[in-house]
Design a protein around this motif. Structure first.
Motif, short mmCIF file in Angstrom:
data_model
loop_
_atom_site.label_atom_id
_atom_site.label_comp_id
_atom_site.label_asym_id
_atom_site.label_seq_id
_atom_site.Cartn_x
_atom_site.Cartn_y
_atom_site.Cartn_z
N GLU A 105 90.56 67.44 47.22
CA GLU A 105 90.59 68.93 47.52
C GLU A 105 91.74 69.38 46.19
OE1 GLU A 105 89.22 69.11 52.24
OE2 GLU A 105 91.21 68.79 51.83
N TYR A 106 92.73 68.42 46.32
CA TYR A 106 93.98 68.84 45.39
C TYR A 106 93.39 69.00 44.10
CZ TYR A 106 98.85 68.82 43.37
OH TYR A 106 99.90 69.20 42.95
N ALA A 107 92.72 68.04 43.71
CA ALA A 107 92.03 67.84 42.15
C ALA A 107 91.18 68.95 42.07
CB ALA A 107 91.43 66.56 42.05
N ALA A 108 90.41 69.41 42.95
CA ALA A 108 89.59 70.45 42.57
C ALA A 108 90.24 71.84 42.41
CB ALA A 108 88.74 70.72 43.82
N GLN A 109 91.42 72.12 43.09
CA GLN A 109 92.08 73.17 42.89
C GLN A 109 92.91 73.29 41.63
OE1 GLN A 109 94.69 74.52 46.13
NE2 GLN A 109 93.50 72.94 47.39
N ALA A 110 93.29 72.05 41.30
CA ALA A 110 93.93 71.82 39.83
C ALA A 110 93.20 71.83 38.90
CB ALA A 110 94.78 70.56 39.80
N GLY A 111 91.70 71.46 38.97
CA GLY A 111 90.84 71.25 37.78
C GLY A 111 90.89 70.08 36.93
N CYS A 112 91.22 68.94 37.77
CA CYS A 112 91.07 67.64 37.25
C CYS A 112 90.27 66.81 37.96
CB CYS A 112 92.40 67.23 37.06
SG CYS A 112 93.31 66.63 38.69
N GLY A 113 90.50 65.52 37.42
CA GLY A 113 89.56 64.36 38.17
C GLY A 113 90.50 63.63 38.81
N VAL A 114 90.09 62.50 39.57
CA VAL A 114 90.85 61.49 40.58
C VAL A 114 90.63 60.26 39.93
CG1 VAL A 114 90.85 60.54 42.85
CG2 VAL A 114 90.86 63.25 42.43
N ILE A 115 91.62 59.17 40.09
CA ILE A 115 91.43 57.81 39.62
C ILE A 115 91.49 57.07 40.95
CG2 ILE A 115 92.51 56.05 38.39
CD1 ILE A 115 93.64 57.79 36.46
N LEU A 148 82.49 69.30 45.86
CA LEU A 148 83.83 69.69 45.17
C LEU A 148 83.65 69.63 43.34
CD1 LEU A 148 86.72 68.11 47.33
CD2 LEU A 148 86.02 70.63 47.20
N ARG A 149 82.68 68.78 43.12
CA ARG A 149 82.52 68.51 41.83
C ARG A 149 83.58 67.99 40.98
NH1 ARG A 149 78.36 73.61 39.99
NH2 ARG A 149 76.85 73.39 41.66
N VAL A 150 84.24 66.95 41.56
CA VAL A 150 85.41 66.36 40.93
C VAL A 150 85.00 65.07 40.55
CG1 VAL A 150 87.68 65.32 41.49
CG2 VAL A 150 87.03 67.41 42.66
N SER A 151 85.22 64.82 39.18
CA SER A 151 85.08 63.82 38.54
C SER A 151 85.82 62.60 39.22
CB SER A 151 85.30 63.85 37.16
OG SER A 151 84.51 64.63 36.39
N ILE A 152 85.56 61.26 39.32
CA ILE A 152 86.16 60.19 40.01
C ILE A 152 85.70 58.84 38.88
CG2 ILE A 152 86.14 58.43 41.63
CD1 ILE A 152 86.73 61.26 42.91
N LEU A 153 87.11 58.36 38.66
CA LEU A 153 87.29 57.21 37.90
C LEU A 153 87.35 56.17 38.51
CD1 LEU A 153 88.95 58.68 34.60
CD2 LEU A 153 86.57 58.14 34.88
N LEU A 154 86.60 55.17 38.84
CA LEU A 154 86.81 53.97 39.51
C LEU A 154 87.08 52.77 38.66
CD1 LEU A 154 86.51 52.61 42.46
CD2 LEU A 154 83.92 51.81 41.57
N GLN A 177 75.27 51.54 42.36
CA GLN A 177 74.67 51.65 43.66
C GLN A 177 74.91 52.64 44.23
OE1 GLN A 177 75.91 47.73 45.34
NE2 GLN A 177 74.63 48.14 47.34
N LEU A 178 76.16 53.62 44.14
CA LEU A 178 76.37 54.54 44.46
C LEU A 178 75.57 55.75 44.15
CD1 LEU A 178 78.71 55.98 46.49
CD2 LEU A 178 79.83 56.63 44.56
N GLN A 179 75.08 55.81 43.12
CA GLN A 179 74.09 56.81 42.58
C GLN A 179 74.81 58.27 42.54
OE1 GLN A 179 70.41 56.18 44.51
NE2 GLN A 179 69.82 54.70 42.79
N CYS A 180 75.92 58.40 42.14
CA CYS A 180 76.63 59.93 41.94
C CYS A 180 77.30 60.09 40.73
CB CYS A 180 77.81 59.78 43.09
SG CYS A 180 78.89 61.32 43.01
N PRO A 181 76.69 61.12 39.97
CA PRO A 181 76.94 61.42 38.82
C PRO A 181 78.40 61.64 38.46
CG PRO A 181 75.72 63.19 39.51
CD PRO A 181 75.62 62.08 40.64
N TYR A 182 79.25 61.85 39.45
CA TYR A 182 80.81 62.43 39.35
C TYR A 182 81.49 61.09 39.34
CZ TYR A 182 79.18 66.96 40.15
OH TYR A 182 78.49 68.26 39.99
N VAL A 183 80.92 59.80 39.47
CA VAL A 183 81.65 58.83 39.54
C VAL A 183 81.40 57.94 38.36
CG1 VAL A 183 82.04 56.57 41.08
CG2 VAL A 183 81.66 58.63 42.06
#
Length: 277
Positions: A105-115, A148-154, A177-183
């Motif tokens: 939620e913080y990242a969505a407001q800041a316009g960034c992704g999450v590691i 939220l359409r936040v990019s996630i980097l695993l 396996q997760l099948q999520c385009p944002y990850v």
């Protein structure tokens, strides 16, 4: 604007750093001024508490230095709260999921992704069960990620730091396996050097399969303060037409400012050598 002298990074380059309290803001601004001088694109910021700065305060501060908040790193937050997305205790694991959603939620407001690196969970777990628990947590996070359409980097982190997703192929398997385009997958030269060496060969083998690369030397210091040849790494990335962002990450040897300056100078030289060869 960025210094004319240091405009020539061939790839957008960020620095991962930590802001532990508002009291550190004067030192943080000094660091941002150095990043601006040396032509950095932005920062990956660790916030052990999300109320240190609001997303608006943070993005406005970075804008003053012509920098972008590119990723929210979550290692400091996970450590501060004792969170693990593969915790065998269901109550603790669900608390970690909730904490991760707060970061989204913080990242969505800041316009960034999450590691997500340390957040995966530490070493010493049964690999199969830890993998399933992590995947279950990611499935719980998936609706929030997509909403939220936040990019996630695993991040693929070595076996000394985590029992799961220690190599690029293992991490790719989880993402697929997760099948999520944002990850997507975050690779790291330090972890590759432990698990999948030689580094350049691994980067070539998985070209196009990771969207971001952390640059960290073989002693976990910033690039240029260890023994890896980053001119070869740049050369391989350019040869593979890598268009992602790279992030400098590592343990501090002398001071944040001095290490950053030494590494920035080294990487400018290494990237020029790669472009000229």
């Amino acid at each position: 604007m960025h210094s004319q002298t240091y405009r020539s990074y061939p790839l957008n380059t960020c620095l991962q750093c930590t802001l532990e309290s508002r009291d550190q803001l004067p030192q943080f601004k000094q660091l941002l001024a150095v990043l601006q001088e040396y032509g950095f694109y932005g920062v990956e910021l660790n916030l052990p508490a999300l109320d240190i700065l609001t997303p608006r305060e943070l993005t406005e501060l970075l804008f003053q230095f012509d920098l972008k908040l590119d990723m929210l790193a979550t290692g400091a937050y996970a450590k501060a709260h004792g969170f693990s997305l593969s915790d065998s205790d269901e109550k603790h694991r669900l608390a970690a999921v909730d904490g991760c959603i707060k970061n989204l939620e913080y990242a969505a407001q800041a316009g960034c992704g999450v590691i997500i690196g340390f957040f995966k969970g530490g070493p010493g777990q049964n690999e199969q069960s830890a993998r399933q628990l992590l995947l279950s947590s990611l499935q719980l996070l998936k609706p929030a990620i997509e909403s939220l359409r936040v990019s996630i980097l695993l991040e693929a982190t070595n076996h000394r730091e985590s029992s799961i997703a220690c190599t690029i192929p293992e991490t790719l398997g989880l993402v697929e396996q997760l099948q999520c385009p944002y990850v997507q997958v975050l690779a790291d030269t330090y972890h590759i050097n432990i698990e999948e060496a030689p580094v350049v060969h691994t980067l070539a083998q998985f070209a196009g399969r990771f969207s971001r690369l952390h640059l960290s030397d073989d002693n976990r210091a910033f690039p240029g303060l260890g023994s890896l040849d980053f001119s070869e790494i740049y050369r391989q990335l350019l040869q593979d037409h890598f268009h992602g962002t790279v992030g400098i990450e590592g343990n501090i040897q002398v001071s944040q400012l001095e290490d950053t300056i030494r590494s920035a100078r080294y990487l400018h030289q290494a990237s020029r050598q790669a472009q000229q060869s």
